[in-house]
Scaffold this motif. Structure first.
Motif, mmCIF file in Angstrom:
data_model
loop_
_atom_site.group_PDB
_atom_site.id
_atom_site.type_symbol
_atom_site.label_atom_id
_atom_site.label_comp_id
_atom_site.label_asym_id
_atom_site.label_seq_id
_atom_site.Cartn_x
_atom_site.Cartn_y
_atom_site.Cartn_z
ATOM 1 N N MET A 1 0.840 -1.176 0.000
ATOM 2 C CA MET A 1 0.000 0.000 0.000
ATOM 3 C C MET A 1 0.882 1.236 0.000
ATOM 4 S SD MET A 1 -2.318 1.006 3.270
ATOM 5 C CE MET A 1 -1.298 0.610 4.662
ATOM 6 N N LEU A 2 0.559 2.186 -0.865
ATOM 7 C CA LEU A 2 1.309 3.430 -0.914
ATOM 8 C C LEU A 2 0.829 4.364 0.190
ATOM 9 C CD1 LEU A 2 1.448 4.319 -4.696
ATOM 10 C CD2 LEU A 2 3.321 3.614 -3.238
ATOM 11 N N PRO A 3 1.749 5.020 0.828
ATOM 12 C CA PRO A 3 1.366 5.929 1.901
ATOM 13 C C PRO A 3 0.959 7.301 1.369
ATOM 14 C CG PRO A 3 3.742 5.726 1.812
ATOM 15 C CD PRO A 3 3.188 4.809 0.768
ATOM 16 N N LEU A 4 0.017 7.352 0.428
ATOM 17 C CA LEU A 4 -0.469 8.636 -0.058
ATOM 18 C C LEU A 4 -1.450 9.207 0.964
ATOM 19 C CD1 LEU A 4 -1.121 7.811 -3.820
ATOM 20 C CD2 LEU A 4 0.858 8.951 -2.810
ATOM 21 N N SER A 5 -1.491 10.506 1.049
ATOM 22 C CA SER A 5 -2.335 11.162 2.050
ATOM 23 C C SER A 5 -3.786 11.260 1.583
ATOM 24 C CB SER A 5 -1.795 12.565 2.325
ATOM 25 O OG SER A 5 -1.994 13.374 1.178
ATOM 26 N N THR B 1 -1.064 13.414 -14.077
ATOM 27 C CA THR B 1 -0.993 12.023 -13.619
ATOM 28 C C THR B 1 -1.139 11.921 -12.104
ATOM 29 O OG1 THR B 1 1.403 12.002 -13.306
ATOM 30 C CG2 THR B 1 0.571 11.458 -15.533
ATOM 31 N N LEU B 2 -1.425 10.722 -11.657
ATOM 32 C CA LEU B 2 -1.476 10.457 -10.221
ATOM 33 C C LEU B 2 -0.119 10.758 -9.592
ATOM 34 C CD1 LEU B 2 -2.846 9.487 -7.662
ATOM 35 C CD2 LEU B 2 -2.363 7.133 -8.370
ATOM 36 N N TYR B 3 0.943 10.470 -10.301
ATOM 37 C CA TYR B 3 2.288 10.770 -9.806
ATOM 38 C C TYR B 3 2.442 12.285 -9.604
ATOM 39 C CZ TYR B 3 7.352 10.651 -9.342
ATOM 40 O OH TYR B 3 8.639 10.784 -8.875
ATOM 41 N N ASP B 4 1.983 13.094 -10.578
ATOM 42 C CA ASP B 4 2.040 14.552 -10.439
ATOM 43 C C ASP B 4 1.311 15.003 -9.181
ATOM 44 O OD1 ASP B 4 3.287 14.736 -12.967
ATOM 45 O OD2 ASP B 4 1.378 15.066 -14.004
ATOM 46 N N LEU B 5 0.103 14.469 -8.997
ATOM 47 C CA LEU B 5 -0.706 14.835 -7.834
ATOM 48 C C LEU B 5 -0.014 14.458 -6.533
ATOM 49 C CD1 LEU B 5 -4.206 13.804 -9.114
ATOM 50 C CD2 LEU B 5 -3.559 16.072 -8.336
ATOM 51 N N TRP C 1 6.859 10.660 0.284
ATOM 52 C CA TRP C 1 5.891 9.554 0.326
ATOM 53 C C TRP C 1 6.453 8.300 -0.329
ATOM 54 C CZ3 TRP C 1 4.258 7.380 -4.204
ATOM 55 C CH2 TRP C 1 4.431 8.125 -5.352
ATOM 56 N N ARG C 2 7.328 8.461 -1.319
ATOM 57 C CA ARG C 2 7.899 7.298 -2.012
ATOM 58 C C ARG C 2 8.923 6.581 -1.149
ATOM 59 N NH1 ARG C 2 10.557 10.317 -6.849
ATOM 60 N NH2 ARG C 2 11.485 11.096 -4.966
ATOM 61 N N ASP C 3 9.542 7.310 -0.255
ATOM 62 C CA ASP C 3 10.685 6.776 0.480
ATOM 63 C C ASP C 3 10.337 6.242 1.858
ATOM 64 O OD1 ASP C 3 12.188 7.661 -1.720
ATOM 65 O OD2 ASP C 3 12.409 9.641 -0.817
ATOM 66 N N HIS C 4 9.072 6.376 2.268
ATOM 67 C CA HIS C 4 8.687 5.865 3.585
ATOM 68 C C HIS C 4 8.652 4.343 3.602
ATOM 69 C CE1 HIS C 4 6.902 9.913 4.549
ATOM 70 N NE2 HIS C 4 7.663 9.651 5.585
ATOM 71 N N LEU D 1 4.774 0.202 -9.493
ATOM 72 C CA LEU D 1 3.696 1.071 -9.022
ATOM 73 C C LEU D 1 3.940 2.520 -9.442
ATOM 74 C CD1 LEU D 1 3.007 -0.296 -5.452
ATOM 75 C CD2 LEU D 1 1.446 -0.323 -7.393
ATOM 76 N N LEU D 2 5.166 2.981 -9.283
ATOM 77 C CA LEU D 2 5.497 4.349 -9.685
ATOM 78 C C LEU D 2 5.304 4.535 -11.190
ATOM 79 C CD1 LEU D 2 8.678 5.037 -7.520
ATOM 80 C CD2 LEU D 2 6.359 5.906 -7.158
ATOM 81 N N GLU D 3 5.706 3.543 -11.955
ATOM 82 C CA GLU D 3 5.523 3.619 -13.412
ATOM 83 C C GLU D 3 4.042 3.682 -13.765
ATOM 84 O OE1 GLU D 3 7.759 4.286 -15.757
ATOM 85 O OE2 GLU D 3 9.097 4.475 -14.032
ATOM 86 N N ARG D 4 3.218 2.908 -13.087
ATOM 87 C CA ARG D 4 1.776 2.945 -13.336
ATOM 88 C C ARG D 4 1.198 4.304 -12.945
ATOM 89 N NH1 ARG D 4 -2.461 3.001 -15.896
ATOM 90 N NH2 ARG D 4 -4.354 2.222 -14.980
#
Length: 162
Positions: free
Chosen positions: A1-5, A75-79, A88-91, A118-121
């Motif tokens: 699971m990604l730790p996105l807020s 993109t979701l990455y931009d957001l 968030w990527r490094d946690h 996941l990052l690529e997606r």
């Protein structure tokens, strides 16, 4: 699971309501009404999105917010980068502060293995694709603007006089 807020999720909802760059600007309070997000919290989200170059915010007559780029280019990455920054990527997926390549937790290696795909997606998943789940929101925003514009004594076309 990604730790996105939660802020990233709210940003997706709010951006899904907004018009393309040349479209009708919406006041933040109209977007808040459409999404059910607290207006004060949404204002903070919108400030971040404007600072990150994802929306254009205009003050005054005919003011409001619109997308800065077409939905297909956000993109979701931009957001995630605008809302949560690069950390968030490094946690650690387990939430451990001392987890690293040198001192890995039990899930460090599998997480690192899964993270890159996941990052690529996320870099390919656009707001246009995500917004399909929120089409009712933009319809609600248009309906709210239409109702307010038709209200007795209302003299503007975009509700800047609320």
């Amino acid at each position: 699971m990604l730790p996105l807020s939660h802020s990233t999720g709210y940003a997706i909802q709010a951006l899904s309501c907004l018009e393309e760059p040349a479209g009708q600007p919406y006041l933040v309070r109209v977007v808040a009404e459409c999404t059910g997000i607290s207006p004060s919290f949404l204002s903070k989200v919108m400030q971040r999105l404007a600072s990150g170059g994802l929306i254009i915010a205009r003050r005054g007559r005919n003011g409001g917010v619109t997308l800065a780029r077409p939905r297909a280019e956000i993109t979701l990455y931009d957001l995630a980068m605008v809302m949560d920054g690069a950390t968030w990527r490094d946690h650690c997926v387990m939430g451990l502060k001392d987890c690293s390549d040198e001192a890995p937790c039990e899930l460090h290696a599998p997480w690192k293995h899964c993270l890159e795909p996941l990052l690529e997606r996320m870099k390919r998943l656009t707001l246009a694709q995500m917004a399909t789940r929120h089409t009712q929101c933009s319809d609600r925003c248009r309906a709210i603007l239409s109702r307010k514009a038709q209200a007795p004594g209302h003299s503007c076309s975009c509700c800047e006089g609320e």
